[in-house]
Design a protein around this motif. Structure first.
Motif, PDB file in Angstrom:
ATOM      1  N   LYS A  54     101.250  17.839  51.748  1.00 20.29           N
ATOM      2  CA  LYS A  54     100.161  17.103  52.411  1.00 20.29           C
ATOM      3  C   LYS A  54     100.414  15.602  52.414  1.00 20.29           C
ATOM      4  N   THR A  55     100.700  15.071  51.223  1.00 19.00           N
ATOM      5  CA  THR A  55     100.943  13.634  51.121  1.00 19.00           C
ATOM      6  C   THR A  55     102.142  13.239  51.966  1.00 19.00           C
ATOM      7  N   THR A  56     103.179  14.068  51.931  1.00 25.18           N
ATOM      8  CA  THR A  56     104.377  13.764  52.708  1.00 25.18           C
ATOM      9  C   THR A  56     104.043  13.654  54.196  1.00 25.18           C
ATOM     10  N   LEU A 169      93.410   9.695  55.046  1.00 22.99           N
ATOM     11  CA  LEU A 169      92.754   9.650  53.738  1.00 22.99           C
ATOM     12  C   LEU A 169      93.422  10.660  52.819  1.00 22.99           C
ATOM     13  N   ASP A 170      94.060  10.167  51.750  1.00 16.72           N
ATOM     14  CA  ASP A 170      94.788  11.051  50.844  1.00 16.72           C
ATOM     15  C   ASP A 170      93.943  11.341  49.604  1.00 16.72           C
ATOM     16  N   GLU A 171      93.318  12.497  49.592  1.00 17.26           N
ATOM     17  CA  GLU A 171      92.438  12.907  48.493  1.00 17.26           C
ATOM     18  C   GLU A 171      91.566  11.759  48.010  1.00 17.26           C
ATOM     19  N   PRO A 172      90.820  11.147  48.909  1.00 14.21           N
ATOM     20  CA  PRO A 172      90.108   9.931  48.523  1.00 14.21           C
ATOM     21  C   PRO A 172      88.962  10.189  47.557  1.00 14.21           C
TER      22      PRO A 172
HETATM   23 MG    MG Z   1      99.399  14.557  47.336  1.00  6.56          MG
END
Ligand code: MG
Ligand code: ADP
Lengths: 372, 296
Positions: A54-56, A169-172
């Motif tokens: 996901k982050t990638t 938004l990364d796991e905000p």
């Molecule tokens: Mg991540």
């Protein structure tokens, strides 16, 4: 294709492949052939377990990682090698990444300042952005003087101040406590709707994904497992992974054992018998059958139904509903959530007693066996 | 006051007295002696006469009685030169250490530890020996000139006993002192902040001036002070590499005490140096306070 992407999509990703080099030297795939497009004004959630990429994927869109293969278009422009600071995209980081040496106002105005927006205009737009997230008047504070929830809002205001085409938004919300997280979920959703900015939101929390998204992209091991609206994903998971990851489910490995004009019998590997509408099932066909816990009831349903029979192992009162664990006569474990039980039915749920769990035939969701 | 409180006070006094005693004996007392001596008349054959005698300061600052002591602008010149060389030393060490700190901070952990070891390595050898090594390198028949000669350049360059030599020597010995605080602040720098900066549209140049530089400034300030103060009073480097040509205030003080045996004048010079340093420190603290107040 969703209703959003029929108009011009904000982001299009085609055949995205990304490998990382492990410390030992070999390549680890993080994205393995991703196709995705996000429409203007759409709230898309990337959902999957930790390490699924996901982050990638977010970092590929924001420009901090380069694709090994595939294509990335933002607003119809090829952006594979455009540096991060030239992309019309902002990110709300999991750690907030507020600049600790700057005031809240300077943090929020940063995107404007580096683009050379004048001081007077900057001030009004900073005030607007802070107002938007409910922090009006806190311009002069330092980030260190704010609570976690407030810092979160500052990060949001900072990313929205110049109205990017797309917000990542990364796991905000993962660092916030439960209550705050739920109110932020609603607020984010509302904000996204009002501003008309496309959001790509990352979470590993399926509940959060179901609540907030227009569409959910379920990822696992660098592959897209399913893309769909929350109800599509919940009611008709494309495979066992999605069925297991989103919501609770009872999954049976079955093969079609018999069929008549309007129903078919499914025999599980353990020997449990399920009944479903005939549709176009062939005898001998292998499938997976899924029933959500809340699709069971204690009495024969109005529609055509069938039942699983077994002994109650455990009954938990989970507030309003009862969660029942049933061991079928063939030894399978079935979880059911029994709703609206009259308290006089309670004796039927006593551990050790025999119970029939009824379901409507058309509630059973069938997942075709994936050919290896 | 209750008796309990009184007992506590006594206890505290008892506990603190060794520390108080040590500080008083080894820190305050020498300072008082020096301050006193700086205002006494120098004896003819060393030592002091117990007369009030402000001309020790007068020799430097512009008044003197003209008989025993004379005002000589050369002392101010030496003080100014000391400031100049100390400032340049700070600049040169910074020039080396700032980029180096970034490079080291980006290395894998093993390499980082190895670099830290290299930085501390010089301390295993005596300072005097290391500076003599520089004499060997810089002197007319030294390493640099023989190399140049071997390359066919016949005019030897005059390096030793110049300001350049002093600067080389001081930069060399003070690099570790600059590196440590600068590295500490660089290593603390959160990479994610730089990503956030780029994400919001800042170019590398803008990220540097708006994020990296202000966030490493405390380390730079600490390093500058740690290098500036001992550079200002340093006497070993100018003695060995500067000779009589490049006199700094440290060597002047040393001469007054050991060679000229004019203790009051040496003490006066040392007091002036201390006041100058104190002023620098106070200015620095004020600037920091203003910075803090300015942004919040
Ligand atoms: Mg991540
Ligand atoms: N910088 C990196 N170097 C090597 N491997 C990485 C790096 N970043 C991520 N990975 C690996 O790539 C995969 C996907 O990571 P990531 O996108 O961070 O997952 P998620 O955000 O879904 O938890 C994981 O297996 C992770 O270990």
């Amino acid at each position: 294709m969703s209703v959003y992407t029929r108009i011009a999509p904000v982001v299009e990703i085609r055949g995205a492949v990304k490998h990382y080099r492990a410390p030992e030297g070999h390549l680890v795939p993080a994205l393995d052939g991703i196709d995705l497009s996000v429409g203007a004004n759409e709230f898309v959630t990337l959902l999957g377990p930790s390490g699924c990429g996901k982050t990638t994927l977010l970092r590929v869109i924001s420009g901090f990682e380069q694709l090994d293969d595939g294509e990335l278009l933002i607003q119809q422009t090829q952006m594979n090698s455009v540096p991060a600071h030239q992309r019309p995209v902002h990110t709300v980081f999991q750690s907030y990444a507020l600049f600790p040496h700057m005031s809240v106002g300077d943090n929020v105005g940063y995107a404007l300042e580096v683009r050379g927006v004048g001081k007077a205009e900057r001030r009004t737009r900073i005030a607007e952005a802070l107002e938007l997230v409910g922090l009006g008047g806190l311009e002069r504070r330092k980030p260190g003087q704010l609570s976690g929830g407030q810092q979160q809002r500052v990060a949001l205001a900072r990313a929205l101040v110049d109205r990017p085409a797309l917000l990542l938004l990364d796991e905000p919300l993962s660092a916030l406590d439960r209550q705050l997280r739920q109110s932020m979920q609603r607020e984010l959703k509302k904000l996204q709707h009002e501003l008309g900015i496309a959001f790509v939101f990352v979470t590993h929390d399926q509940e959060e994904a179901l609540t907030m998204s227009d569409r959910i992209v379920v990822l696992n091991g660098g592959h897209i497992q399913q893309i769909g609206t929350p109800t599509e994903i919940y009611d008709r998971p494309a495979n066992a992974f999605v069925a297991g990851f989103i919501g609770e489910s009872n999954l049976f490995e079955v093969s079609v054992s018999a069929g008549n004009a309007d129903t078919a019998d499914l025999l599980s590997e353990r020997g449990d018998l399920l009944q479903v509408p005939r549709r176009d099932l062939q005898v001998g066909q292998k499938l997976q059958a899924m029933l959500r816990p809340e699709q069971f009831q204690l009495d024969r349903p109005q529609a055509q139904g069938a039942a699983l029979e077994g002994k109650v192992e455990q009954t938990l009162f989970i507030g309003k509903d009862f969660e029942v664990s049933l061991r079928t006569v063939h030894g399978s474990q079935v979880k059911a959530v029994i709703r609206d039980t009259g308290r006089h039915d309670l004796h039927r749920l006593q551990p050790g007693s025999s119970l029939q769990l009824w379901y409507a035939l058309d509630a059973v969701h069938l997942i075709p066996e994936v050919k290896p | 006051m209750s008796t309990l409180e009184g007992r506590k006070r006594l206890q505290l006094l008892g506990l603190l007295s060794p520390a108080t005693f040590v500080i008083g004996l080894f820190f305050i007392a020498p300072l008082v002696i020096m301050a006193t001596y700086s205002m006494l008349e120098p004896g003819l054959y060393g030592g002091v006469e117990w007369n009030f005698y402000p001309d020790n300061f007068g020799r430097v600052l512009g008044w003197a009685d003209g008989t025993l002591e004379e005002f000589d602008p050369v002392y101010l010149e030496i003080i100014l030169r000391s400031f100049k060389l100390a400032a340049i030393t700070v600049f040169l060490t910074l020039l080396v250490c700032y980029p180096a700190a970034f490079w080291v901070a980006r290395q894998p952990e093993k390499m980082r530890n190895f670099c830290m070891f290299l930085i501390t390595l010089p301390f295993f050898t005596s300072l005097i020996i290391r500076l003599y090594a520089w004499v060997l390198i810089l002197r007319p028949s030294g390493f640099i000139n023989t190399t140049l000669l071997a390359l066919g350049i016949n005019t030897p360059i005059n390096l030793i006993y110049t300001e350049t030599a002093v600067l080389i020597g001081m930069t060399y010995i003070f690099i570790p002192f600059m590196f440590m605080p600068v590295y500490a602040s660089v290593e603390k720098l959160d990479r994610r902040l730089l990503e956030a900066s780029a994400d919001l549209g800042a170019s590398r140049w803008q990220s540097f001036w708006k994020i990296i530089f202000p966030m490493t400034l405390p380390g730079v300030a600490a390093g500058s002070i740690i290098v500036f103060i001992p550079s200002l009073g340093n006497f070993i480097v100018p003695s060995l590499l500067g000779g009589a040509q490049v006199l700094m205030i440290g060597s002047l003080v040393e001469q007054q005490f050991l060679a000229a045996r004019n203790w009051p004048f040496g003490a006066a010079l040392a007091m002036l140096l201390m006041v100058a340093v104190l002023i620098c420190l106070i200015l620095n603290v004020l600037a920091q306070n203003r910075n803090k107040a300015g942004v919040s």
